[in-house]
Design a protein around this motif. Structure first.
Motif, PDB file in Angstrom:
ATOM      1  N   LYS A   1       0.829  -1.204   0.000  1.00  0.00           N
ATOM      2  CA  LYS A   1       0.000   0.000   0.000  1.00  0.00           C
ATOM      3  C   LYS A   1       0.867   1.258   0.000  1.00  0.00           C
ATOM      4  O   LYS A   1       1.774   1.410   0.809  1.00  0.00           O
ATOM      5  CB  LYS A   1      -0.923   0.009   1.212  1.00  0.00           C
ATOM      6  N   GLY A   2       0.563   2.138  -0.945  1.00  0.00           N
ATOM      7  CA  GLY A   2       1.264   3.411  -1.034  1.00  0.00           C
ATOM      8  C   GLY A   2       2.599   3.355  -1.743  1.00  0.00           C
ATOM      9  O   GLY A   2       3.238   4.395  -1.937  1.00  0.00           O
ATOM     10  N   ARG A   3       3.039   2.181  -2.153  1.00  0.00           N
ATOM     11  CA  ARG A   3       4.325   2.046  -2.835  1.00  0.00           C
ATOM     12  C   ARG A   3       4.135   2.045  -4.348  1.00  0.00           C
ATOM     13  O   ARG A   3       3.033   1.802  -4.847  1.00  0.00           O
ATOM     14  CB  ARG A   3       5.042   0.764  -2.410  1.00  0.00           C
ATOM     15  N   SER A   4       5.209   2.294  -5.065  1.00  0.00           N
ATOM     16  CA  SER A   4       5.170   2.178  -6.524  1.00  0.00           C
ATOM     17  C   SER A   4       5.708   0.808  -6.906  1.00  0.00           C
ATOM     18  O   SER A   4       6.678   0.324  -6.315  1.00  0.00           O
ATOM     19  CB  SER A   4       5.998   3.280  -7.180  1.00  0.00           C
ATOM     20  N   ALA A   5       5.073   0.168  -7.889  1.00  0.00           N
ATOM     21  CA  ALA A   5       5.439  -1.193  -8.266  1.00  0.00           C
ATOM     22  C   ALA A   5       5.654  -1.297  -9.771  1.00  0.00           C
ATOM     23  O   ALA A   5       4.871  -0.762 -10.563  1.00  0.00           O
ATOM     24  CB  ALA A   5       4.349  -2.168  -7.826  1.00  0.00           C
ATOM     25  N   TYR A   6       6.710  -2.005 -10.139  1.00  0.00           N
ATOM     26  CA  TYR A   6       7.016  -2.314 -11.541  1.00  0.00           C
ATOM     27  C   TYR A   6       6.774  -3.798 -11.739  1.00  0.00           C
ATOM     28  O   TYR A   6       7.298  -4.629 -10.991  1.00  0.00           O
ATOM     29  CB  TYR A   6       8.472  -1.959 -11.835  1.00  0.00           C
ATOM     30  N   LEU A   7       5.984  -4.143 -12.743  1.00  0.00           N
ATOM     31  CA  LEU A   7       5.636  -5.535 -13.021  1.00  0.00           C
ATOM     32  C   LEU A   7       6.098  -5.916 -14.414  1.00  0.00           C
ATOM     33  O   LEU A   7       5.631  -5.360 -15.407  1.00  0.00           O
ATOM     34  CB  LEU A   7       4.124  -5.734 -12.897  1.00  0.00           C
TER      35      LEU A   7
ATOM     36  N   ALA B   1      -2.636 -11.837 -12.484  1.00  0.00           N
ATOM     37  CA  ALA B   1      -3.158 -11.941 -11.126  1.00  0.00           C
ATOM     38  C   ALA B   1      -2.429 -11.003 -10.178  1.00  0.00           C
ATOM     39  O   ALA B   1      -3.045 -10.366  -9.314  1.00  0.00           O
ATOM     40  CB  ALA B   1      -3.027 -13.385 -10.639  1.00  0.00           C
ATOM     41  N   ILE B   2      -1.113 -10.893 -10.324  1.00  0.00           N
ATOM     42  CA  ILE B   2      -0.321 -10.035  -9.452  1.00  0.00           C
ATOM     43  C   ILE B   2      -0.657  -8.570  -9.703  1.00  0.00           C
ATOM     44  O   ILE B   2      -0.743  -7.766  -8.765  1.00  0.00           O
ATOM     45  CB  ILE B   2       1.172 -10.322  -9.642  1.00  0.00           C
ATOM     46  N   GLY B   3      -0.867  -8.214 -10.967  1.00  0.00           N
ATOM     47  CA  GLY B   3      -1.249  -6.840 -11.277  1.00  0.00           C
ATOM     48  C   GLY B   3      -2.543  -6.449 -10.599  1.00  0.00           C
ATOM     49  O   GLY B   3      -2.645  -5.367  -9.976  1.00  0.00           O
ATOM     50  N   PHE B   4      -3.554  -7.305 -10.684  1.00  0.00           N
ATOM     51  CA  PHE B   4      -4.831  -7.038 -10.011  1.00  0.00           C
ATOM     52  C   PHE B   4      -4.636  -6.947  -8.503  1.00  0.00           C
ATOM     53  O   PHE B   4      -5.164  -6.037  -7.846  1.00  0.00           O
ATOM     54  CB  PHE B   4      -5.841  -8.141 -10.331  1.00  0.00           C
ATOM     55  N   ALA B   5      -3.875  -7.877  -7.949  1.00  0.00           N
ATOM     56  CA  ALA B   5      -3.705  -7.925  -6.496  1.00  0.00           C
ATOM     57  C   ALA B   5      -2.949  -6.711  -5.975  1.00  0.00           C
ATOM     58  O   ALA B   5      -3.289  -6.172  -4.916  1.00  0.00           O
ATOM     59  CB  ALA B   5      -2.988  -9.214  -6.102  1.00  0.00           C
ATOM     60  N   LEU B   6      -1.925  -6.269  -6.688  1.00  0.00           N
ATOM     61  CA  LEU B   6      -1.181  -5.086  -6.263  1.00  0.00           C
ATOM     62  C   LEU B   6      -2.066  -3.839  -6.306  1.00  0.00           C
ATOM     63  O   LEU B   6      -2.024  -3.002  -5.394  1.00  0.00           O
ATOM     64  CB  LEU B   6       0.057  -4.889  -7.140  1.00  0.00           C
TER      65      LEU B   6
ATOM     66  N   ARG C   1       1.230   3.462  -7.540  1.00  0.00           N
ATOM     67  CA  ARG C   1       1.418   3.453  -8.992  1.00  0.00           C
ATOM     68  C   ARG C   1       1.867   2.063  -9.402  1.00  0.00           C
ATOM     69  O   ARG C   1       2.722   1.464  -8.757  1.00  0.00           O
ATOM     70  CB  ARG C   1       2.472   4.485  -9.400  1.00  0.00           C
ATOM     71  N   LEU C   2       1.295   1.568 -10.487  1.00  0.00           N
ATOM     72  CA  LEU C   2       1.678   0.272 -11.039  1.00  0.00           C
ATOM     73  C   LEU C   2       2.124   0.477 -12.480  1.00  0.00           C
ATOM     74  O   LEU C   2       1.376   1.028 -13.301  1.00  0.00           O
ATOM     75  CB  LEU C   2       0.499  -0.702 -11.012  1.00  0.00           C
ATOM     76  N   THR C   3       3.338   0.051 -12.776  1.00  0.00           N
ATOM     77  CA  THR C   3       3.857   0.113 -14.142  1.00  0.00           C
ATOM     78  C   THR C   3       3.937  -1.301 -14.687  1.00  0.00           C
ATOM     79  O   THR C   3       4.555  -2.176 -14.068  1.00  0.00           O
ATOM     80  CB  THR C   3       5.251   0.764 -14.173  1.00  0.00           C
ATOM     81  N   ILE C   4       3.305  -1.530 -15.817  1.00  0.00           N
ATOM     82  CA  ILE C   4       3.289  -2.845 -16.460  1.00  0.00           C
ATOM     83  C   ILE C   4       4.190  -2.806 -17.684  1.00  0.00           C
ATOM     84  O   ILE C   4       4.008  -1.958 -18.571  1.00  0.00           O
ATOM     85  CB  ILE C   4       1.868  -3.247 -16.878  1.00  0.00           C
ATOM     86  N   ALA C   5       5.163  -3.704 -17.741  1.00  0.00           N
ATOM     87  CA  ALA C   5       6.078  -3.770 -18.884  1.00  0.00           C
ATOM     88  C   ALA C   5       6.020  -5.156 -19.491  1.00  0.00           C
ATOM     89  O   ALA C   5       6.213  -6.156 -18.789  1.00  0.00           O
ATOM     90  CB  ALA C   5       7.503  -3.453 -18.436  1.00  0.00           C
ATOM     91  N   ASN C   6       5.744  -5.227 -20.772  1.00  0.00           N
ATOM     92  CA  ASN C   6       5.657  -6.507 -21.462  1.00  0.00           C
ATOM     93  C   ASN C   6       6.233  -6.362 -22.859  1.00  0.00           C
ATOM     94  O   ASN C   6       6.138  -5.283 -23.471  1.00  0.00           O
ATOM     95  CB  ASN C   6       4.188  -6.960 -21.546  1.00  0.00           C
TER      96      ASN C   6
END
Length: 265
Positions: free
Chosen positions: A126-132, A141-146, A153-158
């Protein structure tokens, strides 16, 4: 090893390759703790034969269900009769219950397990920035859960940007206030860095992200359980990062998976 008889309830895990799986060991330990007469074994199923394997599993009258891991988590949804709303939204599943009539119901627990593993390690997303890194089965699943856990903030890289955009859209359809960006191989500027891909299971695999951009203030996390210290985790440790192994994600799911497949104490 416990005695297996005609009364023993059967469970399995579908994977390709199969050598790395740790779920049967953990699930059998769980059955022993419960005093439940069941056994979980690895089933090596290649993608081209997955539909035939699943059809055969339907016919096994003493099968309670099966777990699904790479690379089958997305494909399994087209082979079951029903999936929970969460699994449908995520677009993948990792556990399937077989009812007495052969009907198959799928659910996805990877995200819950991953966040649970972080919390047990004293890390609240909670409150952290995450790079996936990744936008496939486990990464979905991890993206939804985070996002549900309240990351700032969630950054998705594919590698395929369209898949990252699709995951972003599906998360926002459930959590419209979430901040989600589409990223590159550069994980810098994030508190949490997560490998949600299968890259790292084989020695020849490239890294899932640019490890040269990692900084010591980051926590680098894996979903891969074997090898325990993937090339990414080794590179992260060499750069002074804290690391989080893949095993806690599974450990936090075992009881939930067993319950989904009808196992009760």
């Amino acid at each position: 090893m416990k005695e297996i008889s005609g009364h023993t309830r059967l469970f399995g895990i579908l994977a390709d390759p199969i050598h790395h799986v740790k779920t049967p060991q953990r699930m059998n330990e769980h059955f022993a703790r419960l005093g439940f007469d069941g056994v979980c074994v690895p089933f090596h199923a290649r993608p081209a034969e997955l539909a035939q394997v699943v059809q055969g599993l339907r016919q096994l009258q003493n099968l309670g269900g099966f777990i699904v891991t790479m690379p089958h988590k997305t494909a399994i949804l087209d082979l079951v009769d029903e999936a929970t709303p969460v699994a449908r939204k995520i677009g993948a599943a990792n556990v399937v219950r077989r009812d007495a009539d052969g009907r198959l119901t799928a659910h996805m627990l990877d995200g819950e397990g991953f966040v649970g593993g972080l919390l047990e390690a004293g890390v609240d997303p909670k409150g952290r920035s995450a790079y996936l890194a990744g936008a496939g089965g486990a990464a979905n699943a991890i993206g939804f859960a985070l996002a549900q856990a309240g990351v700032a903030r969630l950054t998705i890289a594919n590698r395929t940007t369209a898949k990252a955009e699709d995951l972003k859209a599906r998360i926002l359809s459930l959590l419209p206030d979430a901040r989600i960006d589409i990223g590159t191989a550069d994980p810098s500027g994030h508190d949490l860095v997560v490998n949600g891909t299968s890259l790292g299971m084989r020695d020849a695999d490239p890294l899932p992200l640019d490890a040269g951009r990692l900084t010591p203030d980051q926590l680098v996390c894996e979903v891969i359980m074997q090898p325990r210290d993937t090339a990414l985790l080794q590179a992260a440790a060499a750069r002074g990062c804290r690391i989080h192994h893949g095993a806690p994600m599974l450990a936090c799911q075992i009881a939930l998976m067993a319950e989904m497949m009808g196992v009760r104490a």
